[in-house]
Design a protein around this motif. Structure first.
Motif, PDB file in Angstrom:
ATOM      1  N   TYR A   1       1.067  -1.109   0.028  1.00 29.64           N
ATOM      2  CA  TYR A   1      -0.006  -0.204   0.224  1.00 29.64           C
ATOM      3  C   TYR A   1       0.798   0.827  -0.144  1.00 29.64           C
ATOM      4  O   TYR A   1       0.222   2.387   0.161  1.00 29.64           O
ATOM      5  CB  TYR A   1      -0.603  -0.124   1.294  1.00 29.64           C
ATOM      6  N   HIS A   2       2.488   0.615  -0.229  1.00 30.08           N
ATOM      7  CA  HIS A   2       2.880   2.412   0.146  1.00 30.08           C
ATOM      8  C   HIS A   2       4.024   2.309  -1.496  1.00 30.08           C
ATOM      9  O   HIS A   2       5.081   1.657  -1.416  1.00 30.08           O
ATOM     10  CB  HIS A   2       4.136   2.542   1.283  1.00 30.08           C
ATOM     11  N   MET A   3       3.296   3.470  -2.387  1.00 30.65           N
ATOM     12  CA  MET A   3       4.569   3.668  -3.193  1.00 30.65           C
ATOM     13  C   MET A   3       3.807   4.965  -3.881  1.00 30.65           C
ATOM     14  O   MET A   3       3.370   5.165  -3.785  1.00 30.65           O
ATOM     15  CB  MET A   3       3.739   2.266  -4.348  1.00 30.65           C
TER      16      MET A   3
ATOM     17  N   ASP B   1       1.188   8.587  -3.320  1.00 36.10           N
ATOM     18  CA  ASP B   1       2.168   9.587  -3.195  1.00 36.10           C
ATOM     19  C   ASP B   1       2.128  10.572  -2.430  1.00 36.10           C
ATOM     20  O   ASP B   1       1.251  10.818  -2.020  1.00 36.10           O
ATOM     21  CB  ASP B   1       2.036  10.102  -5.006  1.00 36.10           C
ATOM     22  N   HIS B   2       3.101  11.716  -2.783  1.00 37.66           N
ATOM     23  CA  HIS B   2       3.498  12.666  -1.171  1.00 37.66           C
ATOM     24  C   HIS B   2       2.105  13.329  -1.845  1.00 37.66           C
ATOM     25  O   HIS B   2       2.273  13.972  -3.239  1.00 37.66           O
ATOM     26  CB  HIS B   2       4.649  12.621  -1.534  1.00 37.66           C
ATOM     27  N   SER B   3       1.591  13.471  -0.918  1.00 32.93           N
ATOM     28  CA  SER B   3       0.234  14.696  -1.764  1.00 32.93           C
ATOM     29  C   SER B   3       0.857  15.762  -1.656  1.00 32.93           C
ATOM     30  O   SER B   3       2.379  16.292  -1.061  1.00 32.93           O
ATOM     31  CB  SER B   3      -0.759  14.598  -0.474  1.00 32.93           C
TER      32      SER B   3
ATOM     33  N   LEU C   1      -3.131   8.283  -0.982  1.00 30.08           N
ATOM     34  CA  LEU C   1      -1.838   9.644  -0.733  1.00 30.08           C
ATOM     35  C   LEU C   1      -1.495   9.423   0.545  1.00 30.08           C
ATOM     36  O   LEU C   1      -1.644   8.681   1.587  1.00 30.08           O
ATOM     37  CB  LEU C   1      -2.687  10.717  -0.857  1.00 30.08           C
ATOM     38  N   GLU C   2      -0.403   9.403   0.372  1.00 31.49           N
ATOM     39  CA  GLU C   2       0.588  10.012   1.840  1.00 31.49           C
ATOM     40  C   GLU C   2       0.419  11.281   1.979  1.00 31.49           C
ATOM     41  O   GLU C   2       1.034  11.846   0.958  1.00 31.49           O
ATOM     42  CB  GLU C   2       2.294   9.217   1.022  1.00 31.49           C
ATOM     43  N   VAL C   3       0.388  11.476   3.158  1.00 25.39           N
ATOM     44  CA  VAL C   3      -0.579  13.284   3.627  1.00 25.39           C
ATOM     45  C   VAL C   3       0.201  12.874   4.868  1.00 25.39           C
ATOM     46  O   VAL C   3       0.329  12.835   5.974  1.00 25.39           O
ATOM     47  CB  VAL C   3      -2.026  13.187   3.121  1.00 25.39           C
TER      48      VAL C   3
ATOM     49  N   GLY D   1      -1.443   8.550   6.631  1.00 24.28           N
ATOM     50  CA  GLY D   1      -0.964  10.156   7.706  1.00 24.28           C
ATOM     51  C   GLY D   1       0.593   9.972   7.838  1.00 24.28           C
ATOM     52  O   GLY D   1       0.543   8.800   8.698  1.00 24.28           O
ATOM     53  N   SER D   2       1.259  10.326   7.641  1.00 18.14           N
ATOM     54  CA  SER D   2       3.235  10.746   7.342  1.00 18.14           C
ATOM     55  C   SER D   2       3.772  11.513   8.999  1.00 18.14           C
ATOM     56  O   SER D   2       3.077  13.576   8.252  1.00 18.14           O
ATOM     57  CB  SER D   2       3.684   9.821   6.793  1.00 18.14           C
ATOM     58  N   VAL D   3       3.936  11.401   9.772  1.00 19.37           N
ATOM     59  CA  VAL D   3       4.724  12.613  10.270  1.00 19.37           C
ATOM     60  C   VAL D   3       6.178  12.475   9.652  1.00 19.37           C
ATOM     61  O   VAL D   3       7.114  11.914   9.856  1.00 19.37           O
ATOM     62  CB  VAL D   3       4.392  13.017  11.715  1.00 19.37           C
ATOM     63  N   HIS D   4       6.395  13.836   9.059  1.00 25.79           N
ATOM     64  CA  HIS D   4       8.094  14.305   8.302  1.00 25.79           C
ATOM     65  C   HIS D   4       8.818  15.235   8.915  1.00 25.79           C
ATOM     66  O   HIS D   4       9.482  15.429   9.449  1.00 25.79           O
ATOM     67  CB  HIS D   4       8.043  14.238   6.678  1.00 25.79           C
ATOM     68  N   TYR D   5       7.869  16.533   9.126  1.00 28.58           N
ATOM     69  CA  TYR D   5       7.863  17.192  10.095  1.00 28.58           C
ATOM     70  C   TYR D   5       8.119  17.476  11.578  1.00 28.58           C
ATOM     71  O   TYR D   5       6.983  17.071  12.120  1.00 28.58           O
ATOM     72  CB  TYR D   5       7.378  18.573   9.310  1.00 28.58           C
TER      73      TYR D   5
ATOM     74  N   GLY E   1       1.785   6.494   8.249  1.00 24.92           N
ATOM     75  CA  GLY E   1       2.743   5.936   7.915  1.00 24.92           C
ATOM     76  C   GLY E   1       4.093   5.774   8.826  1.00 24.92           C
ATOM     77  O   GLY E   1       4.474   5.885   9.535  1.00 24.92           O
ATOM     78  N   HIS E   2       4.779   4.744   8.514  1.00 29.31           N
ATOM     79  CA  HIS E   2       5.962   4.607   9.061  1.00 29.31           C
ATOM     80  C   HIS E   2       6.458   5.112  10.459  1.00 29.31           C
ATOM     81  O   HIS E   2       7.329   6.486  10.658  1.00 29.31           O
ATOM     82  CB  HIS E   2       7.550   5.173   8.381  1.00 29.31           C
ATOM     83  N   ALA E   3       6.016   4.291  11.591  1.00 27.55           N
ATOM     84  CA  ALA E   3       5.263   5.283  12.682  1.00 27.55           C
ATOM     85  C   ALA E   3       7.341   5.231  13.621  1.00 27.55           C
ATOM     86  O   ALA E   3       6.883   5.726  14.535  1.00 27.55           O
ATOM     87  CB  ALA E   3       5.014   4.189  13.412  1.00 27.55           C
TER      88      ALA E   3
ATOM     89  N   SER F   1       5.742  -1.391   0.939  1.00 27.32           N
ATOM     90  CA  SER F   1       7.467  -1.311   0.401  1.00 27.32           C
ATOM     91  C   SER F   1       8.348   0.654   0.484  1.00 27.32           C
ATOM     92  O   SER F   1       9.005   0.608   0.866  1.00 27.32           O
ATOM     93  CB  SER F   1       7.766  -1.598  -0.941  1.00 27.32           C
ATOM     94  N   ASP F   2       7.068   1.770   0.858  1.00 28.84           N
ATOM     95  CA  ASP F   2       7.708   2.834   0.329  1.00 28.84           C
ATOM     96  C   ASP F   2       8.223   2.511  -0.752  1.00 28.84           C
ATOM     97  O   ASP F   2       8.978   3.757  -1.035  1.00 28.84           O
ATOM     98  CB  ASP F   2       8.131   3.216   1.941  1.00 28.84           C
ATOM     99  N   ALA F   3       8.182   2.055  -2.039  1.00 31.13           N
ATOM    100  CA  ALA F   3       8.494   2.138  -3.589  1.00 31.13           C
ATOM    101  C   ALA F   3       8.876   3.399  -4.072  1.00 31.13           C
ATOM    102  O   ALA F   3       7.714   4.406  -3.934  1.00 31.13           O
ATOM    103  CB  ALA F   3       8.650   1.246  -4.449  1.00 31.13           C
TER     104      ALA F   3
HETATM  105 ZN   LIG Z   1       6.761   9.382   4.259  1.00 28.51          ZN
END
Ligand SMILES: [Zn+2]
Ligand SMILES: [Zn+2]
Length: 264
Positions: free
Chosen positions: A5-7, A38-40, A80-82, A106-110, A155-157, A224-226
């Motif tokens: 589910y992650h590409m 994909d990244h929103s 979407l990866e938001v 839902g991902s936290v990158h920031y 996402g990727h916790a 896989s976050d491909a």
């Molecule tokens: Zn991510």
């Protein structure tokens, strides 16, 4: 095998290969379901340089639709990866209305408005930071993301470990708080195998978080976050083994933002 589910797609400017190539690889390795996430886009295109522009959202959906048409035997979800950023929830709600999405990751990158902790260009910022403080800020946001009910999957916790940084202090209370929020909101977490390809050399999240997730009744998905076609489904056998070791016997799949459980 569970769905990947992650590409990503080249629209995010740091991935290669068209969705049809990802789909082709998925079929070749025996997957029957995948999802593009994909990244929103942000409301402002100049927010950063690792996502599609807002006016490319339609093109993204078209690329996924084309893959669906070309590979009728493969179920392909539109997602979407938001990025979750406190105070920008309205934008996520607006994005949700634009297309018939199957799920949002839902991902936290920031961890602040200006520091995306997984950005290799900002690796030096880690020198000024204490790992436990980063983990605390990160899990505070991840907990808010789980509480927001805006996402089916988190996402990727434990992304802050990407470059190999790890706090020495016990983080269990941070994990517990996040997982209680995920359970309460009914969102899943993903086993993301990209961590195995990074300096941390470990699936996101780590085994301790996954054990606590199982104990708290938080369901899982796989990704896989491909960022290239050959990464689709990568290390899934290892991820499935980890999930089973921890106790999981089923995982979630999503269609039109509704969950169904399948056997693992
Ligand atoms: Zn991510
Ligand atoms: Zn990316």
């Amino acid at each position: 095998m569970p769905a990947d589910y992650h590409m990503h797609t080249p629209l995010c400017r740091h991935a290669t290969g068209e969705p049809i190539e990802y789909a082709k690889h998925a079929v070749a390795i025996g997957l029957d379901e995948i999802g593009f996430s994909d990244h929103s886009p942000m409301r402002q295109d100049n927010f950063d340089n690792w996502r599609m522009n807002l006016d490319q959202l339609g093109e993204y959906v078209e690329k996924v639709r084309k893959a669906q048409k070309d590979f009728p035997g493969l179920t392909i979800r539109l997602a979407l990866e938001v990025d979750y950023l406190p105070g920008r929830e309205d934008w996520i709600r607006e994005l949700a209305t634009r297309h018939p999405w199957d799920y949002f990751i839902g991902s936290v990158h920031y961890v602040s408005d200006h520091w995306d902790i997984d950005n290799p260009a900002k690796l030096s910022e880690w020198k000024n930071r204490d790992a436990f403080e980063v983990w605390t800020a990160y899990f505070e946001r991840l907990t808010m993301a789980a509480e927001s009910k805006l996402f089916e999957i988190i996402g990727h916790a434990d992304l802050p470990k990407k470059f190999g940084h790890r706090p020495t202090r016990d983080c269990t209370p941070l994990y517990e708080k996040f997982l209680a929020a995920a359970k309460k909101s009914g969102c899943a977490i993903e086993l993301n195998t990209a961590g195995l390809r990074k300096d941390c050399r470990e699936i996101y999240p780590n085994r301790q978080i996954l054990e606590l997730a199982f104990q708290n009744g938080v369901p899982v998905t796989f990704g896989s976050d491909a960022h290239a076609p050959a990464e689709v489904g990568m290390n899934f056998a290892e991820a499935i083994q980890l999930a089973r070791d921890v106790g999981y016997r089923e995982c979630c799949q999503f269609a039109k933002r509704k969950c169904r459980f399948i056997k693992l």
